[in-house]
Design an enzyme around this catalytic site. Structure first.
Site, PDB file in Angstrom:
ATOM      1  N   LYS A 111       0.833  -1.215   0.000  1.00  0.00           N
ATOM      2  CA  LYS A 111       0.000   0.000   0.000  1.00  0.00           C
ATOM      3  C   LYS A 111       0.862   1.258   0.000  1.00  0.00           C
ATOM      4  O   LYS A 111       0.526   2.255  -0.635  1.00  0.00           O
ATOM      5  CB  LYS A 111      -0.936   0.019   1.229  1.00  0.00           C
ATOM      6  CG  LYS A 111      -1.911  -1.143   1.270  1.00  0.00           C
ATOM      7  CD  LYS A 111      -3.330  -0.706   0.924  1.00  0.00           C
ATOM      8  CE  LYS A 111      -4.255  -1.848   0.565  1.00  0.00           C
ATOM      9  NZ  LYS A 111      -4.510  -2.784   1.645  1.00  0.00           N
ATOM     10  N   LYS A 194      -6.792 -16.157 -13.157  1.00  0.00           N
ATOM     11  CA  LYS A 194      -7.745 -16.069 -12.051  1.00  0.00           C
ATOM     12  C   LYS A 194      -8.846 -15.055 -12.346  1.00  0.00           C
ATOM     13  O   LYS A 194      -8.586 -14.009 -12.916  1.00  0.00           O
ATOM     14  CB  LYS A 194      -6.946 -15.653 -10.812  1.00  0.00           C
ATOM     15  CG  LYS A 194      -7.740 -15.364  -9.574  1.00  0.00           C
ATOM     16  CD  LYS A 194      -6.820 -14.969  -8.441  1.00  0.00           C
ATOM     17  CE  LYS A 194      -7.605 -14.489  -7.239  1.00  0.00           C
ATOM     18  NZ  LYS A 194      -8.098 -13.096  -7.358  1.00  0.00           N
ATOM     19  N   LYS A 197     -11.755  -9.097  -9.291  1.00  0.00           N
ATOM     20  CA  LYS A 197     -12.206  -7.719  -9.519  1.00  0.00           C
ATOM     21  C   LYS A 197     -11.121  -6.913 -10.207  1.00  0.00           C
ATOM     22  O   LYS A 197     -11.363  -6.254 -11.199  1.00  0.00           O
ATOM     23  CB  LYS A 197     -12.533  -7.047  -8.187  1.00  0.00           C
ATOM     24  CG  LYS A 197     -13.969  -7.208  -7.768  1.00  0.00           C
ATOM     25  CD  LYS A 197     -14.277  -6.431  -6.510  1.00  0.00           C
ATOM     26  CE  LYS A 197     -13.763  -7.088  -5.244  1.00  0.00           C
ATOM     27  NZ  LYS A 197     -14.393  -8.361  -4.893  1.00  0.00           N
TER      28      LYS A 197
HETATM   29  P1  ADP Z   1     -10.836 -10.132  -5.932  1.00  0.00           P
HETATM   30  O1  ADP Z   1      -9.621 -10.954  -6.277  1.00  0.00           O
HETATM   31  O2  ADP Z   1     -11.857 -10.153  -6.975  1.00  0.00           O
HETATM   32  O3  ADP Z   1     -10.500  -8.749  -5.375  1.00  0.00           O
HETATM   33  P2  ADP Z   1     -11.153 -10.785  -3.207  1.00  0.00           P
HETATM   34  O4  ADP Z   1      -9.681 -10.777  -3.025  1.00  0.00           O
HETATM   35  O5  ADP Z   1     -11.981  -9.716  -2.577  1.00  0.00           O
HETATM   36  O6  ADP Z   1     -11.502 -10.887  -4.742  1.00  0.00           O
HETATM   37  O7  ADP Z   1     -11.727 -12.210  -2.770  1.00  0.00           O
HETATM   38  C1  ADP Z   1     -12.191 -12.562  -1.521  1.00  0.00           C
HETATM   39  C2  ADP Z   1     -12.080 -14.075  -1.419  1.00  0.00           C
HETATM   40  O8  ADP Z   1     -12.733 -14.694  -2.536  1.00  0.00           O
HETATM   41  C3  ADP Z   1     -10.635 -14.566  -1.505  1.00  0.00           C
HETATM   42  O9  ADP Z   1     -10.021 -14.637  -0.254  1.00  0.00           O
HETATM   43  C4  ADP Z   1     -10.794 -15.947  -2.099  1.00  0.00           C
HETATM   44  O10 ADP Z   1     -11.093 -16.884  -1.085  1.00  0.00           O
HETATM   45  C5  ADP Z   1     -12.014 -15.831  -2.968  1.00  0.00           C
HETATM   46  N1  ADP Z   1     -11.675 -15.674  -4.395  1.00  0.00           N
HETATM   47  C6  ADP Z   1     -11.602 -14.522  -5.106  1.00  0.00           C
HETATM   48  N2  ADP Z   1     -11.328 -14.774  -6.411  1.00  0.00           N
HETATM   49  C7  ADP Z   1     -11.210 -16.113  -6.523  1.00  0.00           C
HETATM   50  C8  ADP Z   1     -10.950 -17.006  -7.613  1.00  0.00           C
HETATM   51  N3  ADP Z   1     -10.769 -16.572  -8.853  1.00  0.00           N
HETATM   52  N4  ADP Z   1     -10.910 -18.328  -7.352  1.00  0.00           N
HETATM   53  C9  ADP Z   1     -11.125 -18.791  -6.108  1.00  0.00           C
HETATM   54  N5  ADP Z   1     -11.384 -18.016  -5.050  1.00  0.00           N
HETATM   55  C10 ADP Z   1     -11.434 -16.698  -5.239  1.00  0.00           C
END
Ligand code: ADP
Ligand code: TRP
Length: 328
Positions: A111, A194, A197
């Site tokens: 950050k 993957k 967001k």
């Molecule tokens: P993003 O990567 O979209 O920002 P987050 O980091 O907020 O999503 O995700 C919160 C939780 O959702 C993660 O800790 C994980 O357990 C799950 N998660 C997010 N994206 C995936 C993915 N592509 N495959 C599996 N689990 C995921």
């Protein structure tokens, strides 16, 4: 019954990665554990969001999690800022957290690199606030992704340090709850590994059939198999991985056979995948819409969650205050 605590970021919508990677497991463990799920709105203040945005984003997140299966009758579902006890525990724990160890946290360094103009104290002590969330309910387990492991380690260190310093076993050491074979990585359809967001490739639970179908039909593919029974390249494997999450085993097997004898038509595979994703998302989306409209229900859920969370928090805080020497 053992206790699970998990915080939910207060911004953004849920995509299939969140659903299959995390949320579906949360829904399943509600029977076995005393679960606390909360929207981490205090944490989000590190980035100074606009006051007017909070209400709508908390409502949205809550509607999506409830629609996906979190159950306020089985779990304690609350908003972090509704529980002032967390902030008091945060003060106590901050006295035990050292600047050096907080500065070494990977998320903090990241950050600082990305936003050098906003290195506030709340950002430095983000892991202490997270430890307060967890220790507040004397949690035994915390479901964490890779990026949160270091934070959980800090919560463990602070629990131990508090217990040792005050010579009272107030806090159990929280452990990482790992879902083992149910842990799936949901791929993106743009050729990247993957769905996420920040990757900009999400298929979201609030999206309608048309939007989802459009995204799936645009999935990256290759020019097709040239040899029977060959290994699938990553972009194709990604389609199959998603298919295995939303379709029946028969459907997966059907396309596997088509791949193996080189007669596969990606258009057909995508159409099937789109239809099955829509089938899976549609009931959730319909519930999201209904819950979002039902302000009374949402208020009832947060009020009930707040009451249950504060009851548990007050009990812990009483022990912590007594250990510190505040109680008369
Ligand atoms: P993003 O990567 O979209 O920002 P987050 O980091 O907020 O999503 O995700 C919160 C939780 O959702 C993660 O800790 C994980 O357990 C799950 N998660 C997010 N994206 C995936 C993915 N592509 N495959 C599996 N689990 C995921
Ligand atoms: N930091 C977590 C995240 O970014 C959210 C969070 C806050 C959390 N407090 C927590 C997760 C306590 C588990 C337990 O995803």
């Amino acid at each position: 019954m053992e206790t699970v605590v998990s915080g939910i970021r207060s911004t953004g919508h849920l995509h299939l990665g969140n659903y299959f990677g995390a949320l579906r497991n949360f829904v399943a463990i509600q029977e076995q554990y005393n679960c606390y799920f909360f929207i981490a709105d205090l944490h989000s203040l590190t980035t100074h969001p606009k006051p007017g945005d909070f209400h709508a984003s908390v409502k949205t997140i809550l509607a999506e999690y409830l629609a996906a299966g979190l159950d306020p009758e089985k779990s304690t579902i609350f908003v972090q800022s509704d529980v002032p006890e967390i902030s008091e525990l945060y003060v106590l724990l901050n006295m035990l957290a050292y600047k050096g160890e907080l500065e070494r946290t990977a998320s903090f360094k990241d950050k600082v690199r990305k936003n050098p103009e906003n290195v506030n104290a709340g950002l430095l002590t983000y892991p202490v606030l997270m430890a307060s969330d967890i220790l507040m309910h004397r949690a035994n387990w915390v479901p964490v992704g890779k990026d949160q492991e270091q934070h959980l380690e800090i919560a463990r260190v602070l629990a131990r340090r508090f217990n040792n310093l005050y010579n009272e076993e107030v806090f159990p050491e929280p452990k990482a709850l790992v879902f083992g074979k149910n842990l799936v990585k949901v791929p993106g359809l743009d050729g990247s590994g993957k769905m996420g967001k920040s990757e900009g490739n999400g298929i979201y639970l609030f999206e309608d059939d048309k939007a989802i179908t459009k995204k799936v039909m645009k999935a990256v593919t290759d020019s097709g198999p040239t040899e029977p029974n060959s290994e699938k390249p990553e972009v194709i494997q990604n389609l199959f991985t998603l298919l295995s999450l939303v379709s029946t085993p028969d459907t997966v097997q059907y396309f596997d056979e088509k791949w193996n004898d080189c007669s596969i038509r990606y258009g057909d595979l995508k159409k099937q995948l789109a239809a099955d994703i829509c089938e899976c998302v549609r009931p959730i989306r319909e519930r999201i819409d209904a819950i979002y409209q039902d302000e009374d229900y949402l208020n009832r859920v947060t009020r009930m969650g707040c009451e249950k969370a504060r009851e548990s928090a007050a009990a812990t805080l009483k022990l912590a205050r007594k250990a510190v020497g505040f109680s008369r």
